[in-house]
Design a protein around this motif. Structure first.
Motif, PDB file in Angstrom:
ATOM      1  N   TRP A  57       2.415  -9.787 -13.389  1.00  0.00           N
ATOM      2  CA  TRP A  57       3.595  -9.729 -14.241  1.00  0.00           C
ATOM      3  C   TRP A  57       3.851  -8.327 -14.815  1.00  0.00           C
ATOM      4  O   TRP A  57       4.820  -8.101 -15.529  1.00  0.00           O
ATOM      5  CB  TRP A  57       3.482 -10.731 -15.393  1.00  0.00           C
ATOM      6  N   CYS A  58       2.999  -7.381 -14.484  1.00  0.00           N
ATOM      7  CA  CYS A  58       3.085  -6.013 -15.006  1.00  0.00           C
ATOM      8  C   CYS A  58       4.046  -5.190 -14.163  1.00  0.00           C
ATOM      9  O   CYS A  58       3.756  -4.877 -13.009  1.00  0.00           O
ATOM     10  CB  CYS A  58       1.678  -5.407 -15.003  1.00  0.00           C
ATOM     11  N   GLY A  59       5.192  -4.835 -14.732  1.00  0.00           N
ATOM     12  CA  GLY A  59       6.199  -4.071 -14.008  1.00  0.00           C
ATOM     13  C   GLY A  59       5.697  -2.730 -13.476  1.00  0.00           C
ATOM     14  O   GLY A  59       5.892  -2.421 -12.296  1.00  0.00           O
ATOM     15  N   PRO A  60       5.055  -1.891 -14.295  1.00  0.00           N
ATOM     16  CA  PRO A  60       4.570  -0.610 -13.790  1.00  0.00           C
ATOM     17  C   PRO A  60       3.531  -0.738 -12.670  1.00  0.00           C
ATOM     18  O   PRO A  60       3.358   0.183 -11.875  1.00  0.00           O
ATOM     19  CB  PRO A  60       3.952   0.055 -15.029  1.00  0.00           C
ATOM     20  N   CYS A  61       2.870  -1.887 -12.584  1.00  0.00           N
ATOM     21  CA  CYS A  61       1.863  -2.092 -11.537  1.00  0.00           C
ATOM     22  C   CYS A  61       2.498  -2.102 -10.146  1.00  0.00           C
ATOM     23  O   CYS A  61       1.833  -1.800  -9.157  1.00  0.00           O
ATOM     24  CB  CYS A  61       1.095  -3.388 -11.778  1.00  0.00           C
ATOM     25  N   ARG A  62       3.775  -2.420 -10.083  1.00  0.00           N
ATOM     26  CA  ARG A  62       4.486  -2.405  -8.800  1.00  0.00           C
ATOM     27  C   ARG A  62       4.578  -0.982  -8.248  1.00  0.00           C
ATOM     28  O   ARG A  62       4.752  -0.782  -7.055  1.00  0.00           O
ATOM     29  CB  ARG A  62       5.886  -2.998  -8.950  1.00  0.00           C
ATOM     30  N   LYS A  63       4.470  -0.007  -9.115  1.00  0.00           N
ATOM     31  CA  LYS A  63       4.480   1.404  -8.713  1.00  0.00           C
ATOM     32  C   LYS A  63       3.063   1.960  -8.621  1.00  0.00           C
ATOM     33  O   LYS A  63       2.764   2.763  -7.736  1.00  0.00           O
ATOM     34  CB  LYS A  63       5.279   2.241  -9.722  1.00  0.00           C
ATOM     35  N   SER A  64       2.203   1.563  -9.557  1.00  0.00           N
ATOM     36  CA  SER A  64       0.868   2.170  -9.615  1.00  0.00           C
ATOM     37  C   SER A  64      -0.026   1.762  -8.455  1.00  0.00           C
ATOM     38  O   SER A  64      -0.734   2.612  -7.894  1.00  0.00           O
ATOM     39  CB  SER A  64       0.178   1.846 -10.946  1.00  0.00           C
ATOM     40  N   LEU A  65      -0.032   0.496  -8.063  1.00  0.00           N
ATOM     41  CA  LEU A  65      -0.923   0.079  -6.987  1.00  0.00           C
ATOM     42  C   LEU A  65      -0.632   0.811  -5.683  1.00  0.00           C
ATOM     43  O   LEU A  65      -1.562   1.351  -5.063  1.00  0.00           O
ATOM     44  CB  LEU A  65      -0.909  -1.441  -6.803  1.00  0.00           C
ATOM     45  N   PRO A  66       0.622   0.894  -5.222  1.00  0.00           N
ATOM     46  CA  PRO A  66       0.883   1.657  -3.999  1.00  0.00           C
ATOM     47  C   PRO A  66       0.540   3.155  -4.136  1.00  0.00           C
ATOM     48  O   PRO A  66       0.017   3.764  -3.199  1.00  0.00           O
ATOM     49  CB  PRO A  66       2.381   1.463  -3.751  1.00  0.00           C
ATOM     50  N   ALA A  67       0.821   3.747  -5.297  1.00  0.00           N
ATOM     51  CA  ALA A  67       0.508   5.166  -5.501  1.00  0.00           C
ATOM     52  C   ALA A  67      -1.005   5.396  -5.468  1.00  0.00           C
ATOM     53  O   ALA A  67      -1.482   6.374  -4.869  1.00  0.00           O
ATOM     54  CB  ALA A  67       1.101   5.655  -6.821  1.00  0.00           C
ATOM     55  N   LEU A  68      -1.758   4.504  -6.081  1.00  0.00           N
ATOM     56  CA  LEU A  68      -3.217   4.614  -6.056  1.00  0.00           C
ATOM     57  C   LEU A  68      -3.762   4.396  -4.652  1.00  0.00           C
ATOM     58  O   LEU A  68      -4.768   5.001  -4.260  1.00  0.00           O
ATOM     59  CB  LEU A  68      -3.847   3.630  -7.037  1.00  0.00           C
ATOM     60  N   ASN A  69      -3.104   3.527  -3.892  1.00  0.00           N
ATOM     61  CA  ASN A  69      -3.533   3.296  -2.514  1.00  0.00           C
ATOM     62  C   ASN A  69      -3.385   4.581  -1.682  1.00  0.00           C
ATOM     63  O   ASN A  69      -4.279   4.927  -0.900  1.00  0.00           O
ATOM     64  CB  ASN A  69      -2.726   2.161  -1.892  1.00  0.00           C
ATOM     65  N   THR A  70      -2.293   5.291  -1.874  1.00  0.00           N
ATOM     66  CA  THR A  70      -2.088   6.561  -1.176  1.00  0.00           C
ATOM     67  C   THR A  70      -3.132   7.579  -1.608  1.00  0.00           C
ATOM     68  O   THR A  70      -3.737   8.261  -0.767  1.00  0.00           O
ATOM     69  CB  THR A  70      -0.665   7.091  -1.455  1.00  0.00           C
ATOM     70  N   LEU A  71      -3.377   7.686  -2.913  1.00  0.00           N
ATOM     71  CA  LEU A  71      -4.372   8.618  -3.430  1.00  0.00           C
ATOM     72  C   LEU A  71      -5.760   8.302  -2.886  1.00  0.00           C
ATOM     73  O   LEU A  71      -6.489   9.188  -2.458  1.00  0.00           O
ATOM     74  CB  LEU A  71      -4.377   8.594  -4.962  1.00  0.00           C
ATOM     75  N   ARG A  72      -6.106   7.056  -2.883  1.00  0.00           N
ATOM     76  CA  ARG A  72      -7.406   6.650  -2.356  1.00  0.00           C
ATOM     77  C   ARG A  72      -7.521   7.018  -0.879  1.00  0.00           C
ATOM     78  O   ARG A  72      -8.547   7.492  -0.423  1.00  0.00           O
ATOM     79  CB  ARG A  72      -7.604   5.153  -2.552  1.00  0.00           C
ATOM     80  N   GLY A  73      -6.463   6.819  -0.114  1.00  0.00           N
ATOM     81  CA  GLY A  73      -6.471   7.190   1.293  1.00  0.00           C
ATOM     82  C   GLY A  73      -6.699   8.680   1.500  1.00  0.00           C
ATOM     83  O   GLY A  73      -7.390   9.092   2.440  1.00  0.00           O
ATOM     84  N   GLU A  74      -6.159   9.490   0.608  1.00  0.00           N
ATOM     85  CA  GLU A  74      -6.317  10.944   0.692  1.00  0.00           C
ATOM     86  C   GLU A  74      -7.741  11.401   0.364  1.00  0.00           C
ATOM     87  O   GLU A  74      -8.235  12.356   0.954  1.00  0.00           O
ATOM     88  CB  GLU A  74      -5.369  11.638  -0.290  1.00  0.00           C
ATOM     89  N   LEU A  75      -8.385  10.736  -0.605  1.00  0.00           N
ATOM     90  CA  LEU A  75      -9.622  11.267  -1.177  1.00  0.00           C
ATOM     91  C   LEU A  75     -10.868  10.412  -0.961  1.00  0.00           C
ATOM     92  O   LEU A  75     -11.953  10.801  -1.386  1.00  0.00           O
ATOM     93  CB  LEU A  75      -9.423  11.490  -2.685  1.00  0.00           C
ATOM     94  N   LYS A  76     -10.741   9.275  -0.306  1.00  0.00           N
ATOM     95  CA  LYS A  76     -11.883   8.366  -0.151  1.00  0.00           C
ATOM     96  C   LYS A  76     -13.081   9.042   0.505  1.00  0.00           C
ATOM     97  O   LYS A  76     -14.209   8.884   0.075  1.00  0.00           O
ATOM     98  CB  LYS A  76     -11.486   7.128   0.648  1.00  0.00           C
ATOM     99  N   GLY A  77     -12.866   9.827   1.537  1.00  0.00           N
ATOM    100  CA  GLY A  77     -13.955  10.484   2.245  1.00  0.00           C
ATOM    101  C   GLY A  77     -14.670  11.548   1.431  1.00  0.00           C
ATOM    102  O   GLY A  77     -15.703  12.063   1.852  1.00  0.00           O
ATOM    103  N   GLN A  78     -14.145  11.857   0.252  1.00  0.00           N
ATOM    104  CA  GLN A  78     -14.744  12.882  -0.605  1.00  0.00           C
ATOM    105  C   GLN A  78     -15.569  12.285  -1.745  1.00  0.00           C
ATOM    106  O   GLN A  78     -16.027  13.006  -2.625  1.00  0.00           O
ATOM    107  CB  GLN A  78     -13.645  13.775  -1.179  1.00  0.00           C
TER     108      GLN A  78
END
Length: 162
Positions: A57-78
Motif C-alpha cells: 500500500w506504500c505509494g513511494p515503494c512503487r518507485k523505490s523497489l525498481p530503482a533498488l533493483n537496478t542499483l543492486r544489479g549494478e553493484l552486486k558483484g562488488q
C-alpha cells in the motif's frame, strides 16, 4: 484508514528507540516472500546491505523497489545486497505487488512486525544502509526517484572501505 492508522503507529510508537546511524543493525531471520526458506541479515556479514522496509500500500515503494533493483544489479558483484522486508499482513497483497514490480533481490515477510519494532521504524518506506562492520551508516525515510543517486554514492563509498 488502515494506512493512516499504521502510519500513525509507526511514527509515534518507537521514536525514542529508533535505530540510527552509528548503531549496530539488529539482526533478523525472516521467511522469504516468494519462495521457501528463511534469510537472516547476519548471512550477509562483511557486505554492504541496504535493508528496505516496504508494503504493497506504500505509494513511494512503487518507485523505490525498481530503482533498488537496478542499483543492486549494478553493484552486486562488488559486495552489495538489498534485503527487502515486506510488512503486509496479507502475504497475497505483497506477492501481487511483486508480480507488478518484480525484483531480483531477496524479499522477506514480517507480518507480525517484530523487525520494524527492533528498528524503531518511523514511517514507510524506511531503509537502513549497513556497512561491512554491521553498523547502520545511513537511514533513508521516504523515497523519490532522485534519491537513488545519493544512495548509489553512499553505497559506493562504503564499498571502497575494506
Amino acid at each position: 484508514m488502515r494506512f493512516i492508522l499504521t502510519l500513525t503507529l509507526l511514527l509515534t510508537s518507537h521514536l525514542a528507540l529508533a535505530v540510527d546511524a552509528g548503531d549496530k543493525a539488529p539482526d533478523f531471520r525472516l521467511p522469504l516472500l516468494t519462495q521457501q526458506g528463511q534469510m537472516s541479515l547476519s548471512a550477509y556479514k562483511g557486505k554492504v546491505v541496504y535493508v528496505d522496509f516496504w508494503a504493497s500500500w506504500c505509494g513511494p515503494c512503487r518507485k523505490s523497489l525498481p530503482a533498488l533493483n537496478t542499483l543492486r544489479g549494478e553493484l552486486k558483484g562488488q559486495g552489495f545486497e538489498v534485503l527487502a522486508v515486506n510488512l503486509d499482513e496479507d502475504i497475497k497483497e505483497a506477492r501481487a505487488f511483486l508480480k507488478e514490480f518484480p525484483v531480483s533481490y531477496p524479499t522477506l515477510h514480517d507480518a507480525k512486525g517484530a523487525t520494524p519494532d527492533a528498528y524503531g521504524l518511523r514511517g514507510m518506506p524506511t531503509s537502513y544502509l549497513i556497512g561491512r562492520d554491521g553498523k547502520v551508516k545511513a537511514v533513508h525515510q521516504g523515497f523519490k526517484p532522485s534519491d537513488i543517486d545519493k544512495i548509489r554514492d553512499e553505497v559506493q563509498q562504503l564499498l571502497k572501505q575494506k
